[in-house]
Design an enzyme around this catalytic site. Sequence first.
Site, PDB file in Angstrom:
ATOM      1  N   HIS A  37       0.827  -1.214   0.000  1.00  0.00           N
ATOM      2  CA  HIS A  37       0.000   0.000   0.000  1.00  0.00           C
ATOM      3  C   HIS A  37       0.867   1.273   0.000  1.00  0.00           C
ATOM      4  O   HIS A  37       0.362   2.348  -0.294  1.00  0.00           O
ATOM      5  CB  HIS A  37      -0.911  -0.017   1.223  1.00  0.00           C
ATOM      6  CG  HIS A  37      -2.333   0.355   0.950  1.00  0.00           C
ATOM      7  ND1 HIS A  37      -2.916   0.402  -0.302  1.00  0.00           N
ATOM      8  CD2 HIS A  37      -3.329   0.691   1.807  1.00  0.00           C
ATOM      9  CE1 HIS A  37      -4.188   0.749  -0.201  1.00  0.00           C
ATOM     10  NE2 HIS A  37      -4.464   0.942   1.076  1.00  0.00           N
ATOM     11  N   ASN A  74      -7.121   6.121   3.785  1.00  0.00           N
ATOM     12  CA  ASN A  74      -8.499   6.484   3.478  1.00  0.00           C
ATOM     13  C   ASN A  74      -8.814   7.957   3.756  1.00  0.00           C
ATOM     14  O   ASN A  74      -9.928   8.389   3.512  1.00  0.00           O
ATOM     15  CB  ASN A  74      -9.485   5.561   4.202  1.00  0.00           C
ATOM     16  CG  ASN A  74      -9.379   5.656   5.707  1.00  0.00           C
ATOM     17  OD1 ASN A  74      -8.504   6.321   6.238  1.00  0.00           O
ATOM     18  ND2 ASN A  74     -10.265   4.962   6.397  1.00  0.00           N
ATOM     19  N   ASP A  82      -0.596   2.745  -5.339  1.00  0.00           N
ATOM     20  CA  ASP A  82      -0.532   1.296  -5.573  1.00  0.00           C
ATOM     21  C   ASP A  82      -1.782   0.842  -6.326  1.00  0.00           C
ATOM     22  O   ASP A  82      -2.846   1.435  -6.194  1.00  0.00           O
ATOM     23  CB  ASP A  82      -0.420   0.547  -4.236  1.00  0.00           C
ATOM     24  CG  ASP A  82      -1.622   0.764  -3.340  1.00  0.00           C
ATOM     25  OD1 ASP A  82      -2.401  -0.191  -3.156  1.00  0.00           O
ATOM     26  OD2 ASP A  82      -1.812   1.890  -2.823  1.00  0.00           O
ATOM     27  N   ASN A 117      -9.382   3.351  -1.730  1.00  0.00           N
ATOM     28  CA  ASN A 117      -9.824   4.315  -0.722  1.00  0.00           C
ATOM     29  C   ASN A 117      -9.013   5.610  -0.714  1.00  0.00           C
ATOM     30  O   ASN A 117      -9.558   6.672  -0.423  1.00  0.00           O
ATOM     31  CB  ASN A 117      -9.832   3.677   0.663  1.00  0.00           C
ATOM     32  CG  ASN A 117     -10.939   2.665   0.809  1.00  0.00           C
ATOM     33  OD1 ASN A 117     -11.980   2.760   0.162  1.00  0.00           O
ATOM     34  ND2 ASN A 117     -10.725   1.663   1.643  1.00  0.00           N
TER      35      ASN A 117
END
Length: 184
Positions: A15, A62, A88, A109
Site C-alpha cells: 500500500h 483512506n 498502488d 480508498n
Amino acid sequence: MGLGNPGPEYAETRHNAGFLLADHLAHRWSLPPFRRAERARETGGTVGGVEVRLLKPTTYMNRSGAALVPLRGDPAFDPARDLLILVDEVALPVGRFRLRGAGSAGGHNGLKSVEGVLQRQDYARLRIGVGPKPPELDDLADYVLADFLPEERDVVGALLEPMAEAVECWLADGIEIAMTRFNR
C-alpha cells in the site's frame, strides 16, 4: 503526491508504493528532506525548470485527500494540470505501471479520499502494480497491508527509475505525452 500509510510498520507494505516512489523522486532530484506540512510531509524544489512539491500524507490512506485541502483554496492550482497521484494498484501485476489522466477511484480508498476533497476525477495518477492478490486470500486489505515479498521489492525497486522518467515526462510534456511514451 505519493499515497501510503504513515509509520514504520507500513514502510515496506504494498500500500506504500506511492511513498516509495515519492522518496525515490526526492532523492533523484536532490530535494531537501521531507518536513512537516499541513496533514502531510512535504519537500520541493525545481526540476527541469518546473517548480515541484512532493507530498506524503500523514493521515492514513483512506483520508489521503486531506493533504490537498490547503491547495484546493489556491486559485492557481488546477488538479487536471498540476497534480499527479502516485498510487498502488492491485489490478496491475508487480513490475508494471500505468499513467492515467482521469478516471474513477476504482475502489481505492486513497483515490476516493482525493476525489472527495477535490470534487472531481480529472487529475493524473501513476498506478504502480502490486498485484495480483492471491485467490486464496479473501481480504484485499490483508494483501495490500502486507510487506512486499523480497522478490517483489526487487522488481518494484528496478521500476523506480522508469517511473521517475515517466513523472519527469509528465512534468515537462503533460499526461497525454507521458501516457503515450510510457504505457505499454
